[in-house]
Design a protein around this motif. Sequence first.
Motif, PDB file in Angstrom:
ATOM      1  N   ASP A  44       0.831  -1.198   0.000  1.00  0.00           N
ATOM      2  CA  ASP A  44       0.000   0.000   0.000  1.00  0.00           C
ATOM      3  C   ASP A  44       0.872   1.257   0.000  1.00  0.00           C
ATOM      4  O   ASP A  44       0.591   2.226  -0.718  1.00  0.00           O
ATOM      5  CB  ASP A  44      -0.920  -0.020   1.228  1.00  0.00           C
ATOM      6  CG  ASP A  44      -1.977   1.072   1.183  1.00  0.00           C
ATOM      7  OD1 ASP A  44      -2.803   1.048   0.257  1.00  0.00           O
ATOM      8  OD2 ASP A  44      -1.961   1.946   2.065  1.00  0.00           O
ATOM      9  N   ILE A  47       2.621   1.626  -3.481  1.00  0.00           N
ATOM     10  CA  ILE A  47       1.670   2.055  -4.512  1.00  0.00           C
ATOM     11  C   ILE A  47       1.386   3.541  -4.382  1.00  0.00           C
ATOM     12  O   ILE A  47       1.300   4.275  -5.379  1.00  0.00           O
ATOM     13  CB  ILE A  47       0.370   1.226  -4.421  1.00  0.00           C
ATOM     14  CG1 ILE A  47       0.646  -0.217  -4.891  1.00  0.00           C
ATOM     15  CG2 ILE A  47      -0.746   1.841  -5.262  1.00  0.00           C
ATOM     16  CD1 ILE A  47      -0.479  -1.186  -4.594  1.00  0.00           C
ATOM     17  N   ASP A  48       1.273   4.012  -3.139  1.00  0.00           N
ATOM     18  CA  ASP A  48       0.994   5.434  -2.908  1.00  0.00           C
ATOM     19  C   ASP A  48       2.202   6.319  -3.184  1.00  0.00           C
ATOM     20  O   ASP A  48       2.080   7.401  -3.778  1.00  0.00           O
ATOM     21  CB  ASP A  48       0.523   5.642  -1.461  1.00  0.00           C
ATOM     22  CG  ASP A  48      -0.909   5.161  -1.250  1.00  0.00           C
ATOM     23  OD1 ASP A  48      -1.617   4.945  -2.256  1.00  0.00           O
ATOM     24  OD2 ASP A  48      -1.305   4.982  -0.081  1.00  0.00           O
ATOM     25  N   TRP A  52       3.440   2.233  -7.831  1.00  0.00           N
ATOM     26  CA  TRP A  52       3.400   0.857  -8.320  1.00  0.00           C
ATOM     27  C   TRP A  52       2.019   0.535  -8.904  1.00  0.00           C
ATOM     28  O   TRP A  52       0.989   0.950  -8.356  1.00  0.00           O
ATOM     29  CB  TRP A  52       3.698  -0.115  -7.185  1.00  0.00           C
ATOM     30  CG  TRP A  52       5.146  -0.215  -6.828  1.00  0.00           C
ATOM     31  CD1 TRP A  52       6.134   0.651  -7.170  1.00  0.00           C
ATOM     32  CD2 TRP A  52       5.754  -1.245  -6.040  1.00  0.00           C
ATOM     33  NE1 TRP A  52       7.335   0.236  -6.662  1.00  0.00           N
ATOM     34  CE2 TRP A  52       7.138  -0.934  -5.959  1.00  0.00           C
ATOM     35  CE3 TRP A  52       5.293  -2.383  -5.404  1.00  0.00           C
ATOM     36  CZ2 TRP A  52       8.038  -1.731  -5.264  1.00  0.00           C
ATOM     37  CZ3 TRP A  52       6.184  -3.179  -4.714  1.00  0.00           C
ATOM     38  CH2 TRP A  52       7.545  -2.859  -4.647  1.00  0.00           C
ATOM     39  N   GLY A  53       2.015  -0.245  -9.983  1.00  0.00           N
ATOM     40  CA  GLY A  53       0.767  -0.662 -10.614  1.00  0.00           C
ATOM     41  C   GLY A  53       0.720  -2.166 -10.775  1.00  0.00           C
ATOM     42  O   GLY A  53       1.513  -2.912 -10.182  1.00  0.00           O
ATOM     43  N   LYS A  54      -0.194  -2.630 -11.618  1.00  0.00           N
ATOM     44  CA  LYS A  54      -0.380  -4.073 -11.802  1.00  0.00           C
ATOM     45  C   LYS A  54       0.881  -4.742 -12.329  1.00  0.00           C
ATOM     46  O   LYS A  54       1.229  -5.853 -11.915  1.00  0.00           O
ATOM     47  CB  LYS A  54      -1.544  -4.327 -12.759  1.00  0.00           C
ATOM     48  CG  LYS A  54      -2.912  -3.947 -12.189  1.00  0.00           C
ATOM     49  CD  LYS A  54      -4.023  -4.289 -13.175  1.00  0.00           C
ATOM     50  CE  LYS A  54      -5.389  -3.924 -12.586  1.00  0.00           C
ATOM     51  NZ  LYS A  54      -6.488  -4.235 -13.539  1.00  0.00           N
ATOM     52  N   VAL A  57       3.505  -5.189  -9.522  1.00  0.00           N
ATOM     53  CA  VAL A  57       3.094  -6.232  -8.573  1.00  0.00           C
ATOM     54  C   VAL A  57       3.255  -7.610  -9.213  1.00  0.00           C
ATOM     55  O   VAL A  57       3.663  -8.577  -8.551  1.00  0.00           O
ATOM     56  CB  VAL A  57       1.642  -5.999  -8.102  1.00  0.00           C
ATOM     57  CG1 VAL A  57       1.155  -7.164  -7.236  1.00  0.00           C
ATOM     58  CG2 VAL A  57       1.534  -4.691  -7.328  1.00  0.00           C
ATOM     59  N   TRP A  80      -2.528  -8.556  -4.174  1.00  0.00           N
ATOM     60  CA  TRP A  80      -3.532  -7.489  -4.154  1.00  0.00           C
ATOM     61  C   TRP A  80      -4.523  -7.699  -3.011  1.00  0.00           C
ATOM     62  O   TRP A  80      -4.992  -6.737  -2.397  1.00  0.00           O
ATOM     63  CB  TRP A  80      -4.270  -7.430  -5.492  1.00  0.00           C
ATOM     64  CG  TRP A  80      -3.475  -6.803  -6.590  1.00  0.00           C
ATOM     65  CD1 TRP A  80      -2.948  -7.415  -7.677  1.00  0.00           C
ATOM     66  CD2 TRP A  80      -3.105  -5.413  -6.700  1.00  0.00           C
ATOM     67  NE1 TRP A  80      -2.275  -6.509  -8.460  1.00  0.00           N
ATOM     68  CE2 TRP A  80      -2.354  -5.275  -7.886  1.00  0.00           C
ATOM     69  CE3 TRP A  80      -3.327  -4.285  -5.915  1.00  0.00           C
ATOM     70  CZ2 TRP A  80      -1.834  -4.054  -8.309  1.00  0.00           C
ATOM     71  CZ3 TRP A  80      -2.811  -3.067  -6.327  1.00  0.00           C
ATOM     72  CH2 TRP A  80      -2.067  -2.956  -7.501  1.00  0.00           C
ATOM     73  N   ARG A  83      -3.075  -6.398   0.173  1.00  0.00           N
ATOM     74  CA  ARG A  83      -3.236  -4.946   0.279  1.00  0.00           C
ATOM     75  C   ARG A  83      -4.670  -4.602   0.686  1.00  0.00           C
ATOM     76  O   ARG A  83      -4.897  -3.729   1.538  1.00  0.00           O
ATOM     77  CB  ARG A  83      -2.894  -4.270  -1.049  1.00  0.00           C
ATOM     78  CG  ARG A  83      -2.950  -2.743  -0.950  1.00  0.00           C
ATOM     79  CD  ARG A  83      -3.105  -2.098  -2.289  1.00  0.00           C
ATOM     80  NE  ARG A  83      -3.087  -0.638  -2.186  1.00  0.00           N
ATOM     81  CZ  ARG A  83      -3.647   0.169  -3.067  1.00  0.00           C
ATOM     82  NH1 ARG A  83      -4.253  -0.328  -4.146  1.00  0.00           N
ATOM     83  NH2 ARG A  83      -3.607   1.482  -2.901  1.00  0.00           N
TER      84      ARG A  83
END
Length: 335
Positions: A44, A47-48, A52-54, A57, A80, A83
């Motif tokens: 988390d 990503i913030d 980071w995106g799909k 990951v 996912w 998260r």
Amino acid sequence: MSDLSPQPDFSGFISLIQERRLRVARLVNRELIDLYWEIGKHLDERIDTDGWGKGTVRQLADLLLSQESGLRGFSASNLWRMRQFYQTWRGAEEEVATLLRELPWSGHVDLLGRCTTDTEREFYLRHAIRENHSVRELRRAIDTATFERVALIDQKLATLSRVFPEDSRHHFKDSYVIEFLDLPAAHSETDLRRALVHRLGKFLRELGRDFSFIGEEYPIQVGTRDGLIDLLFFHRGLNCLVAIELKITAFEPAHIGQLNFYLEALDRDIRKPHENPSIGILLCKTKDDEVVEYTLSRITSPALVAQYQLQLPDKKLLQAKLHEFFELEAAPHSD
């Protein structure tokens, strides 16, 4: 001559091994849930802060798989979920956070994917821990809309709250789903009672694990009058007898008179001094909630009226019914 010497007792060893295995399994599960929480939190944050995106990951999942060929549970989709698990519960109270570590990860996946609100999700978490549910039993609880059925009865148990504390209401439901009986649509009360006793294990799981079965057609004698309670249970948590009367018809106010008579007889003649007053459940095929409310408004005995369902309930219909009830309660009342 045959050897008639007594066989050694190994039961202590078996019990010790089983107990330690259970403790180890719980410890492993707690560590696993803690790990998934930390991974979810780390994801988390990345990503913030790092965007980071799909794709990123997925690269992480591939890296974990390549470095540890035997590593399981770290697919991109499960990362996912970790998260989502962190985001869902990060503001939870300490008590709830402790309960999270008692539920297997597959149970958490069900809570994340099949519950629509935080209230519903927390209900099933507490319910699963309190009832010691397996993941399979938790899924059935969700399938049978246990949250909605408990929430509906919770708003109607005025007679119970006069004797028992408020938190005792979660032991009961507005309806009981007994699809496992495979009863035909046309059946008698005897058919229903015998089927419930025959499938007693499943019925006890639907009632709740604190219910203990005492007997069917339990005899009651008052003066020259004899009676038979369809099903009699004892509730360990509430420390009281629970009488269940079965009706294969719609609820009628006259039914309460018979149930009230049985409760009075139980309390006077059967209940032990250290036990709480007996509770009655009238289990009907259908019921009109307004008729039930009028009937129970002046009844002093702790009693409730529920209906039984031979098929899985329509969850959306129950949700709408619950929403309608809350709206009615919130509406301003004229003096």
